[in-house]
Scaffold this motif. Structure first.
Motif, PDB file in Angstrom:
ATOM      1  N   ILE A 182      16.745  13.752   3.361  1.00  0.00           N
ATOM      2  CA  ILE A 182      17.060  13.641   1.935  1.00  0.00           C
ATOM      3  C   ILE A 182      15.757  13.495   1.165  1.00  0.00           C
ATOM      4  O   ILE A 182      14.898  12.690   1.539  1.00  0.00           O
ATOM      5  CB  ILE A 182      17.958  12.419   1.647  1.00  0.00           C
ATOM      6  N   THR A 183      15.614  14.277   0.106  1.00  0.00           N
ATOM      7  CA  THR A 183      14.473  14.145  -0.788  1.00  0.00           C
ATOM      8  C   THR A 183      14.994  14.065  -2.219  1.00  0.00           C
ATOM      9  O   THR A 183      15.585  15.017  -2.723  1.00  0.00           O
ATOM     10  CB  THR A 183      13.512  15.343  -0.662  1.00  0.00           C
ATOM     11  N   PHE A 184      14.805  12.909  -2.840  1.00  0.00           N
ATOM     12  CA  PHE A 184      15.166  12.771  -4.251  1.00  0.00           C
ATOM     13  C   PHE A 184      14.021  13.335  -5.077  1.00  0.00           C
ATOM     14  O   PHE A 184      12.864  12.968  -4.876  1.00  0.00           O
ATOM     15  CB  PHE A 184      15.421  11.305  -4.606  1.00  0.00           C
ATOM     16  N   VAL A 233       9.803   5.100 -10.138  1.00  0.00           N
ATOM     17  CA  VAL A 233      10.113   5.927  -8.969  1.00  0.00           C
ATOM     18  C   VAL A 233       9.106   7.064  -8.895  1.00  0.00           C
ATOM     19  O   VAL A 233       9.043   7.906  -9.782  1.00  0.00           O
ATOM     20  CB  VAL A 233      11.555   6.491  -9.051  1.00  0.00           C
ATOM     21  N   ASN A 234       8.323   7.071  -7.838  1.00  0.00           N
ATOM     22  CA  ASN A 234       7.291   8.076  -7.654  1.00  0.00           C
ATOM     23  C   ASN A 234       7.900   9.283  -6.939  1.00  0.00           C
ATOM     24  O   ASN A 234       7.835   9.395  -5.716  1.00  0.00           O
ATOM     25  CB  ASN A 234       6.133   7.470  -6.850  1.00  0.00           C
ATOM     26  N   LEU A 235       8.506  10.180  -7.723  1.00  0.00           N
ATOM     27  CA  LEU A 235       9.199  11.336  -7.149  1.00  0.00           C
ATOM     28  C   LEU A 235       8.202  12.395  -6.697  1.00  0.00           C
ATOM     29  O   LEU A 235       7.159  12.547  -7.315  1.00  0.00           O
ATOM     30  CB  LEU A 235      10.159  11.926  -8.177  1.00  0.00           C
ATOM     31  N   PRO A 236       8.481  13.139  -5.641  1.00  0.00           N
ATOM     32  CA  PRO A 236       9.679  13.058  -4.808  1.00  0.00           C
ATOM     33  C   PRO A 236       9.600  11.891  -3.823  1.00  0.00           C
ATOM     34  O   PRO A 236       8.527  11.467  -3.414  1.00  0.00           O
ATOM     35  CB  PRO A 236       9.677  14.388  -4.057  1.00  0.00           C
ATOM     36  N   VAL A 237      10.789  11.386  -3.454  1.00  0.00           N
ATOM     37  CA  VAL A 237      10.936  10.313  -2.480  1.00  0.00           C
ATOM     38  C   VAL A 237      11.798  10.859  -1.347  1.00  0.00           C
ATOM     39  O   VAL A 237      12.899  11.339  -1.597  1.00  0.00           O
ATOM     40  CB  VAL A 237      11.611   9.070  -3.111  1.00  0.00           C
ATOM     41  N   SER A 238      11.272  10.800  -0.126  1.00  0.00           N
ATOM     42  CA  SER A 238      11.990  11.381   1.013  1.00  0.00           C
ATOM     43  C   SER A 238      12.343  10.347   2.063  1.00  0.00           C
ATOM     44  O   SER A 238      11.694   9.318   2.192  1.00  0.00           O
ATOM     45  CB  SER A 238      11.136  12.467   1.683  1.00  0.00           C
ATOM     46  N   GLY A 239      13.380  10.674   2.817  1.00  0.00           N
ATOM     47  CA  GLY A 239      13.825   9.829   3.917  1.00  0.00           C
ATOM     48  C   GLY A 239      15.005  10.495   4.596  1.00  0.00           C
ATOM     49  O   GLY A 239      15.148  11.725   4.548  1.00  0.00           O
TER      50      GLY A 239
END
Length: 194
Positions: free
Chosen positions: A72-74, A157-163
């Protein structure tokens, strides 16, 4: 009357990034709702008033054992101005996530007899509407503070944020001010065939 939701939970690092945004919105008194109801960062995969939790639990256990964690990457912040006034993180379009949700709903329909509302069908009728993944970071934001909330999230929020999406939970949502109660949860790819 209780409502039940099936939620995709994140790995600890991604969950902490989402919780950081919840806490900043709470400190700035923009939104505390998700913290008050004791929710957990998630993407809602399915929700209904009419479920049989034991049958659903059995179906989920078997389903989760057969699927690996989902990347998932926001990449964006979104909002929905309705009675709930929601601020949320939007994941990049991801075939694995869309297929996972679609397969889950098919299993629920076959094994528990649940009928899916249009909002949980990928693509919806004729390819418009239907299920779209998102992760709430602020709910019940006053209309006058939606813009401020959006700006705060852009700073925090430092986009992109992945997990990864690593487990799936069945939760019971009581009334308007009640807390979220987890009925069960299962780790993806745990190899247990229920």
């Amino acid at each position: 009357m209780s409502r039940y939701s099936i939620e995709l939970y994140f790995d600890p690092s991604l969950e902490n990034q989402v919780l950081k945004s919840w806490n900043v919105l709470a400190r700035r008194q923009i939104s505390t709702h998700l913290i008050k109801i004791e929710s957990r960062p998630h993407i809602t995969l399915f929700s209904s008033l009419f479920v049989d939790p034991p049958r659903l639990e059995h179906a989920l256990k078997s389903f989760c054992a057969k699927h690996d964690p989902l990347p998932i990457t926001f990449f964006a912040i979104g909002s929905n101005s309705s009675e709930k006034n929601v601020l949320f993180l939007v994941p990049k379009p991801n075939v694995q996530l869309l297929q996972f949700q679609e397969r889950l709903c098919e299993v629920l329909r076959k094994e528990t007899g649940l009928e899916l509302s249009e909002e949980f069908r990928v693509g919806g009728a004729g390819g418009s509407g239907g299920w779209a993944p998102w992760c709430a970071v602020g709910e019940e934001v006053s209309k006058g503070r939606m813009g401020e909330g959006f700006c705060v999230l852009r700073e925090v929020v430092n986009l992109p944020v992945s997990g990864y999406g690593v487990d799936v939970g069945l939760v019971e949502l009581g009334g308007p001010n009640s807390t979220v109660r987890e009925v069960c949860s299962f780790v993806l790819g745990n190899g247990v065939d229920g």
